[in-house]
Design a protein around this motif. Structure first.
Motif, PDB file in Angstrom:
ATOM      1  N   ASN A   1      12.652  -9.457   1.059  1.00  0.00           N
ATOM      2  CA  ASN A   1      13.747 -10.036   1.884  1.00  0.00           C
ATOM      3  C   ASN A   1      13.399 -10.635   3.213  1.00  0.00           C
ATOM      4  OD1 ASN A   1      14.511  -8.240   4.265  1.00  0.00           O
ATOM      5  ND2 ASN A   1      13.972  -6.986   2.523  1.00  0.00           N
ATOM      6  N   LYS A   2      14.266 -11.506   3.863  1.00  0.00           N
ATOM      7  CA  LYS A   2      13.965 -12.387   4.733  1.00  0.00           C
ATOM      8  C   LYS A   2      14.703 -11.793   6.027  1.00  0.00           C
ATOM      9  CE  LYS A   2      12.398 -16.479   2.465  1.00  0.00           C
ATOM     10  NZ  LYS A   2      12.482 -17.879   2.312  1.00  0.00           N
ATOM     11  N   LEU A   3      15.291 -10.565   5.901  1.00  0.00           N
ATOM     12  CA  LEU A   3      16.048  -9.817   6.994  1.00  0.00           C
ATOM     13  C   LEU A   3      15.273  -9.045   7.686  1.00  0.00           C
ATOM     14  CD1 LEU A   3      19.064  -9.311   4.428  1.00  0.00           C
ATOM     15  CD2 LEU A   3      18.729 -11.335   6.260  1.00  0.00           C
ATOM     16  N   ASN A   4      14.153  -8.730   7.480  1.00  0.00           N
ATOM     17  CA  ASN A   4      13.119  -7.762   8.240  1.00  0.00           C
ATOM     18  C   ASN A   4      13.683  -6.365   7.870  1.00  0.00           C
ATOM     19  OD1 ASN A   4      11.514  -9.538   9.351  1.00  0.00           O
ATOM     20  ND2 ASN A   4      12.962  -9.864  10.907  1.00  0.00           N
ATOM     21  N   ILE A   5      14.215  -6.212   6.765  1.00  0.00           N
ATOM     22  CA  ILE A   5      14.725  -4.719   6.311  1.00  0.00           C
ATOM     23  C   ILE A   5      13.571  -4.123   5.489  1.00  0.00           C
ATOM     24  CG2 ILE A   5      16.405  -3.591   4.699  1.00  0.00           C
ATOM     25  CD1 ILE A   5      18.300  -5.829   5.508  1.00  0.00           C
ATOM     26  N   ASP A   6      13.123  -3.252   5.895  1.00  0.00           N
ATOM     27  CA  ASP A   6      11.998  -2.335   5.212  1.00  0.00           C
ATOM     28  C   ASP A   6      12.875  -1.380   4.279  1.00  0.00           C
ATOM     29  OD1 ASP A   6       9.720  -0.929   4.408  1.00  0.00           O
ATOM     30  OD2 ASP A   6       8.942  -0.625   6.278  1.00  0.00           O
ATOM     31  N   ILE A   7      12.597  -1.409   3.279  1.00  0.00           N
ATOM     32  CA  ILE A   7      13.241  -0.455   2.242  1.00  0.00           C
ATOM     33  C   ILE A   7      12.610  -0.449   0.733  1.00  0.00           C
ATOM     34  CG2 ILE A   7      14.905  -2.060   1.393  1.00  0.00           C
ATOM     35  CD1 ILE A   7      16.836   0.182   0.916  1.00  0.00           C
ATOM     36  N   SER A   8      12.190   0.621   0.472  1.00  0.00           N
ATOM     37  CA  SER A   8      11.456   0.916  -0.875  1.00  0.00           C
ATOM     38  C   SER A   8      12.374   0.291  -2.146  1.00  0.00           C
ATOM     39  CB  SER A   8      11.077   2.239  -1.006  1.00  0.00           C
ATOM     40  OG  SER A   8      12.147   3.251  -1.356  1.00  0.00           O
ATOM     41  N   ILE A   9      11.952   0.172  -3.107  1.00  0.00           N
ATOM     42  CA  ILE A   9      12.572  -0.243  -4.301  1.00  0.00           C
ATOM     43  C   ILE A   9      13.370   1.309  -4.561  1.00  0.00           C
ATOM     44  CG2 ILE A   9      10.692   0.183  -5.856  1.00  0.00           C
ATOM     45  CD1 ILE A   9      11.886  -2.164  -7.476  1.00  0.00           C
ATOM     46  N   ALA A  10      12.719   2.265  -4.677  1.00  0.00           N
ATOM     47  CA  ALA A  10      13.417   3.296  -5.239  1.00  0.00           C
ATOM     48  C   ALA A  10      14.895   3.613  -4.395  1.00  0.00           C
ATOM     49  CB  ALA A  10      12.507   4.518  -5.182  1.00  0.00           C
TER      50      ALA A  10
ATOM     51  N   SER B   1       0.674  -1.054   0.041  1.00  0.00           N
ATOM     52  CA  SER B   1      -0.005   0.018  -0.168  1.00  0.00           C
ATOM     53  C   SER B   1       1.012   1.254  -0.066  1.00  0.00           C
ATOM     54  CB  SER B   1      -1.030   0.051   1.085  1.00  0.00           C
ATOM     55  OG  SER B   1      -0.003  -0.205   2.417  1.00  0.00           O
ATOM     56  N   GLU B   2       2.082   1.240   0.387  1.00  0.00           N
ATOM     57  CA  GLU B   2       3.075   2.205   0.404  1.00  0.00           C
ATOM     58  C   GLU B   2       3.761   2.124  -0.760  1.00  0.00           C
ATOM     59  OE1 GLU B   2       5.130   1.557   3.961  1.00  0.00           O
ATOM     60  OE2 GLU B   2       3.386   1.844   5.238  1.00  0.00           O
ATOM     61  N   GLY B   3       3.709   1.448  -1.904  1.00  0.00           N
ATOM     62  CA  GLY B   3       4.550   1.537  -3.068  1.00  0.00           C
ATOM     63  C   GLY B   3       5.468   0.020  -3.192  1.00  0.00           C
ATOM     64  N   TYR B   4       6.127   0.051  -4.126  1.00  0.00           N
ATOM     65  CA  TYR B   4       7.101  -1.110  -4.211  1.00  0.00           C
ATOM     66  C   TYR B   4       8.103  -1.304  -3.165  1.00  0.00           C
ATOM     67  CZ  TYR B   4       4.885  -1.896  -8.735  1.00  0.00           C
ATOM     68  OH  TYR B   4       3.976  -2.246  -9.652  1.00  0.00           O
ATOM     69  N   LYS B   5       8.403  -2.295  -2.623  1.00  0.00           N
ATOM     70  CA  LYS B   5       9.504  -2.652  -1.566  1.00  0.00           C
ATOM     71  C   LYS B   5      10.383  -3.770  -1.976  1.00  0.00           C
ATOM     72  CE  LYS B   5       7.539  -0.373   2.258  1.00  0.00           C
ATOM     73  NZ  LYS B   5       7.241  -0.065   3.815  1.00  0.00           N
ATOM     74  N   ILE B   6      11.338  -3.935  -1.246  1.00  0.00           N
ATOM     75  CA  ILE B   6      12.386  -5.102  -1.692  1.00  0.00           C
ATOM     76  C   ILE B   6      11.913  -6.340  -0.712  1.00  0.00           C
ATOM     77  CG2 ILE B   6      14.918  -5.850  -1.425  1.00  0.00           C
ATOM     78  CD1 ILE B   6      14.250  -3.897  -3.963  1.00  0.00           C
TER      79      ILE B   6
END
Length: 248
Positions: free
Chosen positions: A142-151, A135-140
């Motif tokens: 991963n199974k590291l619990n890293i929350d980062i947008s694709i941009a 809902s916040e746009g495209y994200k990466i």
């Protein structure tokens, strides 16, 4: 005009080739060396071979198997899975890999990616970008619990001067219902680094749409080659019909 690349993707689980759907439920599909032989005989532009569980299982990729795959290939080969050090990259390049594909280490240590680019050159370092829609746009993914947008991730890796991105739509992985055109255009508008796109190809219309609605120059595919009668040459012939330059 730059000719587009049609690139089979082989995903490995440590024992044999598998194909996932939305990065889950891996289905066994065959032997990697045999598949490499087939693709080599068909003159594909490149080959991607990735051990998709090496990082999560905290193990190294099987170098002997990789060497056996590369021996069958007269096309460039990119290898990924479990890469954590300069030595890991060097080991793969020594046995004949043309490029390496890195994801987990790129998420954890941007400075390592800069070091790898400096040591081996941009052309050797590709970055896997596994994207999913939120809902916040495209994200990466991963199974590291890293929350980062694709941009943000694309911009970070672009600043590291990597040679290429391998963009996979997790939502489209293995579904064979068409590419995520919005995702692809979103990414290619962020960076000037070449992008291989993957996820969703199931018939010739999907490839026609991909190259008609985006400016990508390379597409990676798996399910269409595993589960249909279509070959890389069929895709090239389809693209020739719409005046897309391909290597024959």
């Amino acid at each position: 005009m730059l000719k587009v690349r049609i690139i089979p993707i082989l995903t490995f689980n440590g024992f044999g080739l598998v194909k996932t759907k939305k990065f889950a439920n891996p289905r066994m599909v065959g032997n990697p060396v045999q598949y490499a032989k087939v693709y080599n005989s068909r003159g594909v532009d490149e080959l991607v071979f990735v051990d998709i569980f090496a990082s999560t299982q905290k193990r190294k990729i099987n170098l002997k198997l990789v060497a056996d795959v590369i021996k069958e290939c007269y096309m460039p080969v990119a290898i990924g899975g479990g890469i954590e050090s300069i030595n890991d990259i060097n080991d793969l390049l020594k046995i004949g890999a043309d490029k390496v594909i890195i994801k987990t280490k790129a998420l954890l240590d941007k400075e390592f990616i800069k070091q790898a680019v400096t040591f081996f050159g941009s052309q050797c370092i590709s970055i896997a970008v596994d994207a999913y829609a939120t809902s916040e746009g495209y994200k990466i993914f991963n199974k590291l619990n890293i929350d980062i947008s694709i941009a943000d991730f694309i911009r970070e890796m672009t600043d590291c001067k990597v040679g290429e991105f391998v963009l996979m739509s997790v939502d489209k992985d293995g579904m064979m219902d068409g590419f995520d055109i919005d995702l692809i255009n979103h990414v290619i508008n962020i960076t000037n680094i070449p992008v291989i796109v993957a996820g969703g190809g199931g018939n010739m219309e999907h490839y026609n749409e991909l190259f008609s609605k985006t400016n990508v120059k390379a597409v990676g595919s798996a399910s269409i080659f595993h589960f249909t009668q279509f070959t890389p040459l069929d895709i090239k012939n389809e693209l020739k019909k719409i005046n897309i330059p391909v290597r024959i």
